[in-house]
Design a protein around this motif. Sequence first.
Motif, PDB file in Angstrom:
ATOM      1  N   ALA A 217      43.365  27.078  19.265  1.00 19.02           N
ATOM      2  CA  ALA A 217      44.553  27.234  20.096  1.00 19.02           C
ATOM      3  C   ALA A 217      44.905  28.702  20.302  1.00 19.02           C
ATOM      4  CB  ALA A 217      45.735  26.485  19.482  1.00 19.02           C
ATOM      5  N   ASP A 346      51.866  29.996  15.654  1.00 13.51           N
ATOM      6  CA  ASP A 346      51.280  28.934  14.834  1.00 13.51           C
ATOM      7  C   ASP A 346      52.130  27.671  14.827  1.00 13.51           C
ATOM      8  OD1 ASP A 346      49.129  30.486  14.257  1.00 13.51           O
ATOM      9  OD2 ASP A 346      49.714  30.961  12.202  1.00 13.51           O
ATOM     10  N   ILE A 351      50.320  23.069  19.201  1.00 10.15           N
ATOM     11  CA  ILE A 351      49.534  23.171  17.973  1.00 10.15           C
ATOM     12  C   ILE A 351      49.988  22.108  16.970  1.00 10.15           C
ATOM     13  CG2 ILE A 351      49.011  24.657  15.995  1.00 10.15           C
ATOM     14  CD1 ILE A 351      49.064  27.038  17.903  1.00 10.15           C
ATOM     15  N   LYS A 355      47.609  18.930  15.559  1.00  9.66           N
ATOM     16  CA  LYS A 355      47.471  18.597  14.134  1.00  9.66           C
ATOM     17  C   LYS A 355      47.863  17.147  13.875  1.00  9.66           C
ATOM     18  CE  LYS A 355      48.375  23.307  12.396  1.00  9.66           C
ATOM     19  NZ  LYS A 355      49.318  24.173  11.640  1.00  9.66           N
ATOM     20  N   PHE A 367      42.437  23.889  11.909  1.00  9.77           N
ATOM     21  CA  PHE A 367      42.831  24.812  12.964  1.00  9.77           C
ATOM     22  C   PHE A 367      42.113  26.130  12.738  1.00  9.77           C
ATOM     23  CE2 PHE A 367      46.694  27.459  14.594  1.00  9.77           C
ATOM     24  CZ  PHE A 367      45.988  27.795  15.729  1.00  9.77           C
ATOM     25  N   VAL A 386      45.146  23.851  24.061  1.00 10.50           N
ATOM     26  CA  VAL A 386      44.292  23.688  22.892  1.00 10.50           C
ATOM     27  C   VAL A 386      42.898  23.291  23.350  1.00 10.50           C
ATOM     28  CG1 VAL A 386      46.118  23.026  21.270  1.00 10.50           C
ATOM     29  CG2 VAL A 386      44.923  21.265  22.569  1.00 10.50           C
TER      30      VAL A 386
END
Length: 436
Positions: A217, A346, A351, A355, A367, A386
């Motif tokens: 990402a 992050d 993102i 996950k 990641f 992503v």
Amino acid sequence: MNVARIPIPNLQLLQKGPKMEHFSPKIVEAVETVKTSPSVQRAFDYVKDHLEETIRDQKELVLIEAPTGHEKAKAERYLSMLREAGLDDIYMDEHFNVIGKLHGTGNTGCSVLLEGHLDTVFSFGDVKGIETDAEGRIHCPGICDDTRAIAANLAVLRAFKAANLRPVHDIYFCGTVCEEGLGGMKGMAWTLDQLKDKTNLLATISIDGATAEIFYANATGMIDLEVTIEGPGGHAWTACERVSAIHTAGLAIAEIAKIVPPKDPKTTLTVSLIEGGQAIHAIAQKAVFKINARSNSQAALNEIEEQIYHAIRRGVEIEQKKEGGEGELSLSIEKTLDVPAGSQPDDAAIIQLAKLATQAVGRNYKFLPGGCTNTNMSIERGIPAVTLGRGGEEYGTHTLKEWFNPKGVYACEQKSILMLSVLAGLDGVIAPLDKA
């Protein structure tokens, strides 16, 4: 239709992944709502139950060779497959990108994009056929990168149709060109530039890379430089005082070797190719060498590029000013590739979603930092993005010994279905995510 939006609150410590992670409660709730929806479960079952059909598409497409810049034949077949699967407003642009739209119910003017790239690193004639070994692994150059992706995305479209999943925002399905090598992700850039006048693109999902766990990402930037040095040349004995293009190249490379790239952000450079001269008993008239530099930071990449230019000029200066040096040297530096670097926080929503989607299909996410994929082009334009792995065990990508194991690879399609559903919303199930 009035579209309700899901706000993203301050992050809270919510649940365990591979390690304790902070997730937005609203994103967790959205993933759970989508995952447990009967219609989404039907879509999950579809890609699992129709895996044999997806692999058949993958095998057909890999046999249509598509070196970077020569994707037309594969693009034409992929367009027909998407059309047969029910994709709307589908077309092939002047570059042979394939772009089509699954209309949303909300008429919102917003969209999400799912793509894989059509080109491979191989030359025409490298694909001799397909072999499947005793363990079910499929051997063929290009069977993974990125033919698997475009077959998977076709399966995602079919699953949306079969399960009657009706997105609120539009979803674009794309097969892009010129991702590999000196293509430099231009196909993705062209696609995004076309769509900016047609839609408010909220997020992009690319399929590229190995496994169902890995995702990228952030964007590792990259430049390629071609350096050409020319001089008068001459006989190695009778014209021994003349400047040499190869000596100059060697001096320039020695100066480049003194550069110390930063470790954080990770930055690299290498002189990767060199050639020159015209005879063993002659002073070289011409030398050419090539440089590759990469960084996770655009600022660091710009700085290392300036240092490289200075080092090359210093090498030319040393040779030109040597005692007794006769003749004039010429120098040209061409930038043959320029891929932008960039990053996302992050804790960015997309993102978090990647996950949680990975966990939701029973895998542990990984990641990875950096990454040079079509996601670079989205990040450069400020679009959340992503790149997800293709879902299976792979070996030898970018080599003639490439193989792909299709066991359990439908996790890739399931992640895509889940993420698209959360981002675009599903009529009667969930409103679109407010911000990716």
